[in-house]
Motif scaffolding. Sequence first.
Motif, PDB file in Angstrom:
ATOM      1  N   ASP A 141      36.501  80.947  33.791  1.00 41.38           N
ATOM      2  CA  ASP A 141      36.243  81.158  35.210  1.00 41.38           C
ATOM      3  C   ASP A 141      37.207  82.246  35.692  1.00 41.38           C
ATOM      4  O   ASP A 141      38.421  82.050  35.666  1.00 41.38           O
ATOM      5  CB  ASP A 141      36.492  79.851  35.980  1.00 41.38           C
ATOM      6  N   GLU A 143      38.150  83.199  38.544  1.00 43.89           N
ATOM      7  CA  GLU A 143      39.042  82.747  39.619  1.00 43.89           C
ATOM      8  C   GLU A 143      40.230  81.973  39.050  1.00 43.89           C
ATOM      9  O   GLU A 143      41.375  82.149  39.494  1.00 43.89           O
ATOM     10  CB  GLU A 143      38.270  81.854  40.600  1.00 43.89           C
ATOM     11  N   ALA A 146      42.647  84.336  37.273  1.00 40.65           N
ATOM     12  CA  ALA A 146      43.502  85.027  38.242  1.00 40.65           C
ATOM     13  C   ALA A 146      44.644  84.125  38.700  1.00 40.65           C
ATOM     14  O   ALA A 146      45.785  84.576  38.841  1.00 40.65           O
ATOM     15  CB  ALA A 146      42.670  85.478  39.440  1.00 40.65           C
ATOM     16  N   VAL A 147      44.340  82.848  38.916  1.00 36.95           N
ATOM     17  CA  VAL A 147      45.381  81.891  39.319  1.00 36.95           C
ATOM     18  C   VAL A 147      46.440  81.768  38.228  1.00 36.95           C
ATOM     19  O   VAL A 147      47.644  81.809  38.490  1.00 36.95           O
ATOM     20  CB  VAL A 147      44.771  80.508  39.626  1.00 36.95           C
ATOM     21  N   GLY A 198      44.237  81.346  47.233  1.00 35.74           N
ATOM     22  CA  GLY A 198      43.058  82.091  47.673  1.00 35.74           C
ATOM     23  C   GLY A 198      41.801  81.251  47.722  1.00 35.74           C
ATOM     24  O   GLY A 198      40.692  81.773  47.900  1.00 35.74           O
ATOM     25  N   MET A 199      41.949  79.950  47.533  1.00 33.00           N
ATOM     26  CA  MET A 199      40.821  79.024  47.658  1.00 33.00           C
ATOM     27  C   MET A 199      41.361  77.684  48.129  1.00 33.00           C
ATOM     28  O   MET A 199      42.564  77.417  48.028  1.00 33.00           O
ATOM     29  CB  MET A 199      40.060  78.882  46.333  1.00 33.00           C
ATOM     30  N   GLU A 203      38.193  73.199  46.311  1.00 37.94           N
ATOM     31  CA  GLU A 203      37.460  74.158  45.467  1.00 37.94           C
ATOM     32  C   GLU A 203      38.184  74.360  44.145  1.00 37.94           C
ATOM     33  O   GLU A 203      37.558  74.439  43.085  1.00 37.94           O
ATOM     34  CB  GLU A 203      37.300  75.506  46.168  1.00 37.94           C
ATOM     35  N   TYR A 204      39.520  74.429  44.199  1.00 34.51           N
ATOM     36  CA  TYR A 204      40.280  74.576  42.957  1.00 34.51           C
ATOM     37  C   TYR A 204      40.019  73.392  42.028  1.00 34.51           C
ATOM     38  O   TYR A 204      39.791  73.571  40.825  1.00 34.51           O
ATOM     39  CB  TYR A 204      41.778  74.693  43.228  1.00 34.51           C
ATOM     40  N   ARG A 207      36.548  73.695  40.504  1.00 30.64           N
ATOM     41  CA  ARG A 207      36.495  74.750  39.478  1.00 30.64           C
ATOM     42  C   ARG A 207      37.223  74.316  38.206  1.00 30.64           C
ATOM     43  O   ARG A 207      36.761  74.570  37.096  1.00 30.64           O
ATOM     44  CB  ARG A 207      37.114  76.043  40.012  1.00 30.64           C
ATOM     45  N   TYR A 246      27.991  75.922  40.525  1.00 28.78           N
ATOM     46  CA  TYR A 246      28.993  76.866  40.026  1.00 28.78           C
ATOM     47  C   TYR A 246      28.475  77.755  38.899  1.00 28.78           C
ATOM     48  O   TYR A 246      28.886  78.911  38.784  1.00 28.78           O
ATOM     49  CB  TYR A 246      30.242  76.111  39.552  1.00 28.78           C
TER      50      TYR A 246
END
Length: 265
Positions: A141, A143, A146-147, A198-199, A203-204, A207, A246
Motif C-alpha cells: 500500500d 500510503e 510513505a508512513v 496524513g490520514m 483509516e490507518y 489500511r 480499498y
Amino acid sequence: MRNRTILIVDDEPRSREGMKKMLASWAAGQCELLTADNGFAALRIAEGTAVDLMITDIRMPQINGLSLVAQLREKAAARQPAVILISGHAEFEYAQQAIQLSVVDYLLKPISREKLIAAVEKALKAGEERERILLMQKMADPELVAVAGGEASLSDPVRGAIQYVDAHMGEAVSLKEAADHVHLNGSYLSTLFKEQIGMTFSEYVARRKMQKAKELLVKTNLPIAAIAERVGYQTAKYFNKLFKEYESMSPGQYRTEMQQADAGI
C-alpha cells in the motif's frame, strides 16, 4: 511455481549444444532449455516466451550478445531475464558493458560444467529474489510505505499508537484503546495522528489490516473467513466489503490475481 526457462544463444553449434547438454543433465527436467543461433531468433523467443535466464555469447554476427541484452533492457518489460554473458576473449570493455547492463555473470570459454552450473544457479537465485521483491511491491500500500519511510520523524505518541495497532492486528482496535496506551486523550491523539500521518487513525487501522490480509491471501491457503478473523473482523461479509473498497476487488479475486502473477514471474 512453474519450471524455469533458460535460453542459450550462440552461433557456434558445438558450443550451443554443449551447454544445453550440460544443463540438461543438471536440470533433470526441471528447466525448459531453449536455444537460438543468432540475436534475432533470441529476441523473437524472448518476446513470446517468459525467459528466466539467457546465456548468450558476445561475439555473434548481426546482433552481438551485448546488443541483444541492451535491446531486451530497452523494452522495459516488467519481466526481464537474468543474463550470463560468455566470450572467448577476456576484454575489459566487455566486462565493463556487462556491469552496465546488470549482467549476473561473465564467463570465458571454454566453460567447464562446474562453472556453468554455478553461474546458472547464482543467476536463477538472483532472478527469484528480484521476482519476490516485485511481488511485494505490487502488494504494498503506497500510503503505508510513505508512513514507514517517515517513521523517524513521528512523535513518540504517534509511533506508539502505530506499534499498538501492529501488536493488536487480530482485534477491533479503537482510538480510545490506542490513546490509553500512549497516555493521551483520544481527541488529542486523533489530531496528532492526522497531522503527522496524513490520514485518520481509523483509516490507518483499516489500511494496515488490509495489508496484512493481502499478505495472508498470497502467502497462505487460509479461507477468507479465517483471514477476516485474523485481522480483527468478526464477519467475512464486512471484511469483504471493506477489502473491495480499498482494492476494487474481492479478497478471492485478489488471491487469484496474485497467484497468477506469481506463476507468471
